[in-house]
Design a protein around this motif. Structure first.
Motif, PDB file in Angstrom:
ATOM      1  N   GLU A 102     -11.938 -37.896 -11.648  1.00  0.00           N
ATOM      2  CA  GLU A 102     -10.941 -36.897 -10.843  1.00  0.00           C
ATOM      3  C   GLU A 102     -10.722 -36.189 -12.109  1.00  0.00           C
ATOM      4  O   GLU A 102     -10.342 -34.835 -12.074  1.00  0.00           O
ATOM      5  CB  GLU A 102      -9.994 -38.482 -11.267  1.00  0.00           C
ATOM      6  CG  GLU A 102      -8.142 -36.825 -10.632  1.00  0.00           C
ATOM      7  CD  GLU A 102      -8.220 -36.454  -9.568  1.00  0.00           C
ATOM      8  OE1 GLU A 102      -9.385 -37.087  -8.110  1.00  0.00           O
ATOM      9  OE2 GLU A 102      -7.524 -36.077  -9.491  1.00  0.00           O
ATOM     10  N   ARG A 159     -10.712 -32.141 -11.537  1.00  0.00           N
ATOM     11  CA  ARG A 159      -9.572 -31.610 -11.865  1.00  0.00           C
ATOM     12  C   ARG A 159      -9.407 -29.811 -12.816  1.00  0.00           C
ATOM     13  O   ARG A 159      -9.844 -29.333 -12.163  1.00  0.00           O
ATOM     14  CB  ARG A 159      -8.419 -32.118 -12.410  1.00  0.00           C
ATOM     15  CG  ARG A 159      -7.667 -33.140 -11.604  1.00  0.00           C
ATOM     16  CD  ARG A 159      -6.561 -34.232 -12.340  1.00  0.00           C
ATOM     17  NE  ARG A 159      -5.501 -35.089 -11.373  1.00  0.00           N
ATOM     18  CZ  ARG A 159      -4.508 -34.176 -10.531  1.00  0.00           C
ATOM     19  NH1 ARG A 159      -4.291 -33.576 -11.746  1.00  0.00           N
ATOM     20  NH2 ARG A 159      -3.777 -34.631  -9.959  1.00  0.00           N
ATOM     21  N   TRP A 167      -5.475 -34.572 -18.023  1.00  0.00           N
ATOM     22  CA  TRP A 167      -6.368 -35.800 -17.312  1.00  0.00           C
ATOM     23  C   TRP A 167      -6.556 -36.603 -17.999  1.00  0.00           C
ATOM     24  O   TRP A 167      -6.386 -38.009 -18.093  1.00  0.00           O
ATOM     25  CB  TRP A 167      -7.133 -35.865 -16.244  1.00  0.00           C
ATOM     26  CG  TRP A 167      -7.333 -36.385 -15.434  1.00  0.00           C
ATOM     27  CD1 TRP A 167      -7.727 -37.528 -14.963  1.00  0.00           C
ATOM     28  CD2 TRP A 167      -6.235 -36.919 -13.640  1.00  0.00           C
ATOM     29  NE1 TRP A 167      -7.246 -38.246 -13.858  1.00  0.00           N
ATOM     30  CE2 TRP A 167      -6.761 -37.904 -13.698  1.00  0.00           C
ATOM     31  CE3 TRP A 167      -4.742 -36.066 -13.893  1.00  0.00           C
ATOM     32  CZ2 TRP A 167      -5.368 -38.076 -12.324  1.00  0.00           C
ATOM     33  CZ3 TRP A 167      -4.113 -36.556 -13.247  1.00  0.00           C
ATOM     34  CH2 TRP A 167      -4.225 -37.893 -12.127  1.00  0.00           C
TER      35      TRP A 167
END
Ligand code: MF3
Ligand code: CO
Length: 250
Positions: free
Chosen positions: A128, A132, A153
């Motif tokens: 992820e 991002r 993140w």
């Protein structure tokens, strides 16, 4: 100096990265307990040749294999040799190709069998963080907007980003400017423009960000022996959405 790519060059790089992703898919499907890492290297070389590409890493600064295979606490640049996979191993596969004069480069971390809950979270957070980062690869943003998106993140989930190795521009050379770190304040560095192609590649550790290099001169591993994950795509900046190379229909 940053080399901007034309639409035609980006089409070739899309095909190069298609080869990379097909090879990674095949290696991932082959992962099984007992498999010697050398077999993954043999497969990568054969599948790449069948598709008209040349493995990009073999011979690069003397790197001795076609694919980097980094297991558990190994972060990147592991050399596939006699080691055999075991159930629960986290295996980072990083493959690059030279195709029609252009490089493709991508990586992913997979589990042999079912990952434990901590491993599942490490893989999901790292993947992820890449997505991002990619979402920031837009004209008008700067390089470190990608870096900041990745770092924030990862750290929000209690993991750490490796600082000693970074992403990079890619094209007629495997490593072009600019460097793309996985950490940093937003709004710094080169302004992103259509035609830039970036290999964005977060390396994320369960524990400390610190790493060391083995006596083989290549294998990078975590300083605390905890596990690491690595996901990479080559991404073209366009006037519209970022184009993840090798994934679309073409
Ligand atoms: N994906 C890595 C990179 O872009 C792989 C390089 S490995 C090497 O730097 F063996 F070629 F050095
Ligand atoms: Co790379």
């Amino acid at each position: 100096m940053i080399h901007l790519k034309s639409a035609q060059e980006i089409r070739i790089m899309d095909r190069a990265n298609r080869i990379v992703l097909e090879v990674l898919d095949a290696l991932e499907a082959a992962l099984a307990p007992g498999l010697p890492l050398r077999e993954l290297d043999r497969m990568a070389a054969a599948l790449c040749a069948e598709r008209g590409g040349r493995p990009a890493f073999k011979g690069y600064h003397g790197y001795p294999a076609s694919v980097c295979v980094s297991v558990n606490d190994e972060v990147v640049h592991g050399i596939p040799a006699d080691r055999r996979l075991a159930t629960g191993d986290l295996v980072s596969l990083d493959f690059g190709v030279l195709y029609e004069g252009y490089y493709g480069d991508a990586a992913r971390t997979c589990c042999v069998g079912e990952p434990d809950a901590d491993a599942r979270r490490l893989l999901a957070v790292t993947r992820e963080s890449l997505l991002r980062g990619i979402a920031q690869a837009r004209p008008g943003n700067r390089v470190s907007d990608i870096s900041h998106a990745v770092q924030s993140w990862v750290e929000a989930h209690g993991f750490s980003v490796v600082r000693d190795y970074v992403g990079h521009g890619i094209g007629r050379a495997l490593h072009e400017e600019p460097q793309v770190p996985n950490f940093g304040e937003p709004g710094r560095g080169q302004r992103l423009q259509p035609g830039m192609v970036l290999a964005i590649e977060p390396m994320v550790n369960e524990g400390t960000a610190d790493v060391s290099v083995d006596g083989d001169g290549w294998t990078v591993r975590t300083a605390d022996g905890r596990r690491s994950a690595h996901f990479e795509y080559s991404v073209a900046v366009t006037p519209a959405d970022p184009l993840v190379l090798g994934v679309g229909a073409a």
